[in-house]
Write an enzyme that holds these catalytic residues in place. Structure first.
Site, short mmCIF file in Angstrom:
data_model
loop_
_atom_site.label_atom_id
_atom_site.label_comp_id
_atom_site.label_asym_id
_atom_site.label_seq_id
_atom_site.Cartn_x
_atom_site.Cartn_y
_atom_site.Cartn_z
N ASP A 69 -3.74 6.56 -9.23
CA ASP A 69 -2.97 6.88 -8.03
C ASP A 69 -2.26 8.21 -8.31
OD1 ASP A 69 -1.79 6.87 -5.56
OD2 ASP A 69 -0.98 4.85 -5.71
C1 BGC Z 1 -0.51 6.33 -2.65
C2 BGC Z 1 -1.99 6.10 -2.51
C3 BGC Z 1 -2.64 7.27 -1.83
C4 BGC Z 1 -2.36 8.51 -2.65
C5 BGC Z 1 -3.02 9.76 -2.12
C6 BGC Z 1 -0.21 7.67 -3.26
O1 BGC Z 1 1.14 7.98 -3.17
O2 BGC Z 1 0.06 5.31 -3.42
O3 BGC Z 1 -2.21 4.91 -1.82
O4 BGC Z 1 -4.00 7.06 -1.67
O5 BGC Z 1 -0.96 8.71 -2.68
O6 BGC Z 1 -2.41 10.22 -0.98
#
Ligand code: BGC
Length: 755
Positions: free
Chosen positions: A289
């Site tokens: 993530d």
């Molecule tokens: C989130 C993810 C997301 C990623 C990219 C993160 O802060 O937890 O779910 O896909 O950002 O935007």
């Protein structure tokens, strides 16, 4: 262009066998993402030409936006395998051109984006999609999102989010399918198939099942918090939706932010390497993530970025989103002997496999003159999804549907009546408010050339606003035949990092509703929110209530059609609705306790000075009892349904059998409608304590008024398997109870045994 690669399905998996005999292949069996020996050969050939730096570059993902020059050199020199966050087709073509035509090996970028519930055409939030209990519709919605997003060059979405959530304080509850493992798994398969398509072609958008794993169990519902999920709970509740997503062919997986029992997921060898790779044979790639690699330093799990990178790759992570840990540290780690080149090769293979299968090498560019957005077909699919997702929670004296023949003046009020941006909900980067149809605009359109007058007095501009009094609304209410109050939450009140400790309607909304009720006119409330709010105190102030979650682009027209009976509500709660936040966590499939609730005395029944005793008492709250406001799977209709004649084909089954369930479902009211019939099973005695019941099947059944139908559902006995005392997976012999009904209370019961 259509490519030749086919998504694995039960039918096709057998012919796509790729074994370890393929030269240099890391695949151990059937490819979960549909690779072929030809693809594996192409991967090997390319890999053999790559320098260590180029390999590491493929493992790096960068967020881009703004001028192409800012990223050009990094892409040209092979330091970037993927980008996220740009959706401008011309710019994406330019960036892709640098990768394909100016980098040494010409490896295309894979462009990622959070396409969570639609790209341009916004569908209901995923929790709302789950309320449809209609995986086919979810799949269609994902297909629409894929077509729209891929037309701009986005070939990878960070969706579906499969985190089981039992705590509505957690803002991200909006992004998943709620509390149930089976419903979540069905939605997982549908969305993966929808995003990726039946055949991988240029409209295929790689799915990413996230957040692996346990993220929804954050302590106290506070995002990013620790989880303490035992291995048995993980395997019985939290992992199955991911397994379902992988089996449906999901090409990528994202690790989660949480540490479970002290181990952050991005460094968790057990879940990534052992479960995902070794047990499930996943051969797509795993991405972190956003900076979750770097966050292991804040967790106090990694001492610095180098250590974090080492922990991540050793856990089985392939791509780094935004820590620059692989890019900055992997080479040093190889030189120090802490990471083997073969590990890096495996990760690069996984990434290239997805790029080849998506056809990116053949087809890296998009045609900016062929952008798909807001087509009639897409808007209709979105409208239908809202129509099936809205849940009727109250309808006293048949207030709904409204009869437009007998109404002359409609008061439209509340902060969500005309809030095009807010009604789209969380994770909407690309949906445009100017394309959103609000309830106010839809109602005005419906009654444009009729004698019916729409009076609009919002009362509150935003859901968070409060006022002392609402004189103009009260005055309008007195002159109205019916009041439509649109309440709920602004989009920003749910979603990532947006958790709440208080789940009552925010701001002055409850007071506004109370004021409306005083007018004595019929009040219909429509709630648009990112989570199940605690609306118990508001129910007496409304005659009818529709729960719409955040419905997206087509919320207005769909809700209008529901209000006036052009369609009949059929949504069901995908999560338990609580009476008060103090009941968290309260979910339907909890384990049997030693003292099941038995309608025990409540606070007011206890005499003053009562003697101390626990005898006869059970698991409940003195002030709120044991029940929720609305159970899981609940939702009313304008008609009524009756269930009867539940029977099974046998009394005793063996593990390989299928249970043939049959029951009679009748539409006993005055409207043609659809009912979501639900089948639950209780395993009466287990090697470990078992849930009081678990959803095992559901079926949407259309029934004309007065119609009766025999519904048959097949349930393989294997679906009753679970991880028992010795952490072995299987069905345990013994007695079971099967329950059928229109919600999780499922009153119709029959017993059977498995031998
Ligand atoms: C989130 C993810 C997301 C990623 C990219 C993160 O802060 O937890 O779910 O896909 O950002 O935007």
């Amino acid at each position: 262009m259509k490519s030749l690669y086919i998504i694995p399905s039960a039918l096709l998996a057998a012919v796509l066998l790729v074994t370890s005999s393929c030269s240099g292949s890391s695949l151990k069996g059937t490819s979960t993402i549909g690779s072929t020996p030809e693809v594996e050969k192409r991967i090997d050939a390319l890999l053999s030409k790559m320098t260590l730096e180029e390999k590491i570059g493929q493992m790096n993902q960068l967020s881009v936006g703004g001028p192409v020059e800012n990223y050009a050199e990094a892409i040209r020199s092979g330091q970037v395998g993927s980008i996220l966050n740009d959706v401008d087709p011309a710019r994406l073509n330019e960036l892709q051109k640098i990768a394909v035509e100016q980098s040494r090996l010409g490896i295309p970028l894979i462009v990622g984006r959070d396409v969570i519930h639609g790209f341009r055409t916004i569908f209901p939030i995923p929790l709302g999609i789950a309320a449809t209990f209609d995986p086919d519709l979810a799949r269609e919605g994902a297909r629409v999102a894929a077509r729209e997003a891929t037309s701009t060059g986005v070939r990878w979405t960070f969706s579906p989010m499969l985190d089981i959530a039992r705590d509505p304080r957690w803002g991200r509850i909006a992004e998943g399918s709620g509390e149930d493992t089976f419903l979540d798994s069905e939605m997982a398969k549908a969305m993966v198939r929808g995003y990726q398509g039946d055949i991988l072609d240029s409209t295929s958008m790689a799915a990413c099942v996230k957040h692996f794993v346990g993220y929804g169990a954050a302590e106290g519902g506070r995002d990013y918090n620790s989880t303490f999920i035992t291995e048995r709970q993980l395997r019985n509740f939290y992992l199955p939706p991911f397994k379902a997503g992988i089996e449906a062919g999901a090409m990528t997986v994202m690790t989660s932010f949480n540490d479970n029992d002290g181990v952050p997921s991005t460094g968790n060898k057990f879940v990534v390497d052992e479960v995902l790779r070794d047990e499930w044979n996943f051969d797509g790639f795993v991405v972190t993530d956003w900076d979750s690699m770097g966050e292991m330093i804040a967790h106090g799990f990694a001492s610095d970025r180098k250590h974090a990178a080492e922990l991540s790759i050793n856990a089985g992570v392939d791509m780094d989103m935004m820590t620059l840990g692989f890019l900055g540290e992997l080479k040093k780690l190889v030189e120090e002997g802490k990471v083997k080149v073969s590990q890096i090769d495996n990760s690069v293979r996984n990434i290239l496999r997805v790029k080849f299968l998506l056809g990116l090498f053949e087809n890296p560019y998009v045609d900016p003159s062929k952008i798909e957005a807001y087509t009639e077909e897409n808007l209709l699919a979105a409208r239908k999804t809202v129509e099936e997702s809205v849940i009727l929670l109250k309808n006293d004296k048949g207030t709904l549907p409204l009869n437009d023949k007998s109404i002359r003046t409609i008061l439209v009020t509340g902060p969500m009546a005309d809030a095009p941006y807010e009604q789209m909900g969380t994770w909407v980067f690309d949906g445009q408010a100017e394309h959103t149809a609000t309830p106010l605009s839809a109602l005005r359109e419906k009654f444009a050339s009729t004698p019916v007058r729409i009076v609009y007095e919002p009362g509150l501009k935003f859901t968070r606003e409060s006022r002392q009094s609402y004189p103009e609304v009260s005055a309008a209410a007195r002159n109205a035949d019916v009041i439509l109050a649109f309440l709920g939450e602004e989009a920003i009140l749910s979603g990532e990092a947006h958790c709440l400790a208080d789940l009552n309607l925010i701001g002055g909304q409850s007071a506004l509703l109370e004021e409306l009720h005083k007018s004595g006119k019929p009040v219909v409330t429509v709630v648009m929110a990112g989570r199940p709010l605690t609306i118990e105190r508001d129910l007496p102030n409304t005659d009818a209530l529709l729960y719409a979650f955040h419905p997206g682009t087509m919320g207005g027209p769909a809700i209008t059609r529901l209000l006036f009976g052009d369609v009949v509500p059929s949504g069901k709660t995908p999560i338990t609705f609580l009476r008060t936040v103090g009941q968290v966590p309260l979910y339907y499939n909890h384990n049997n306790t030693g003292r099941p609730y038995d309608n025990n005395t409540l606070l007011g029944d206890i005499p003053l000075g009562a003697a101390q005793t626990s005898l006869g008492n059970t698991s409940y709250y003195l002030d709120y009892g044991a029940y929720p406001l609305f159970p899981f799977g609940y939702g009313l209709s304008y008609t009524t349904f009756s269930y009867s004649d539940l029977s099974l084909d046998k009394k005793q089954y063996s593990e390989d059998d299928t249970i043939h369930i049959s029951f009679r479902l009748s539409n006993t009211g005055n409207f043609d409608a659809e009912e979501v019939a639900q089948v639950y099973v209780r395993d009466m005695v287990g090697s470990v304590t078992r849930p009081v019941k678990e959803l095992k099947a559901f079926r949407r059944v259309p029934l004309a008024k007065g119609e009766s139908r025999t519904v048959t559902i097949d349930l393989p006995v294997k679906d009753l398997a679970f991880w028992g005392l010795d952490m072995e997976y299987g069905v345990e012999s013994g007695e079971f109870q099967l329950m059928v009904g229109g919600d999780s209370r499922a009153f119709m019961k029959v017993n059977f045994t498995v031998k």
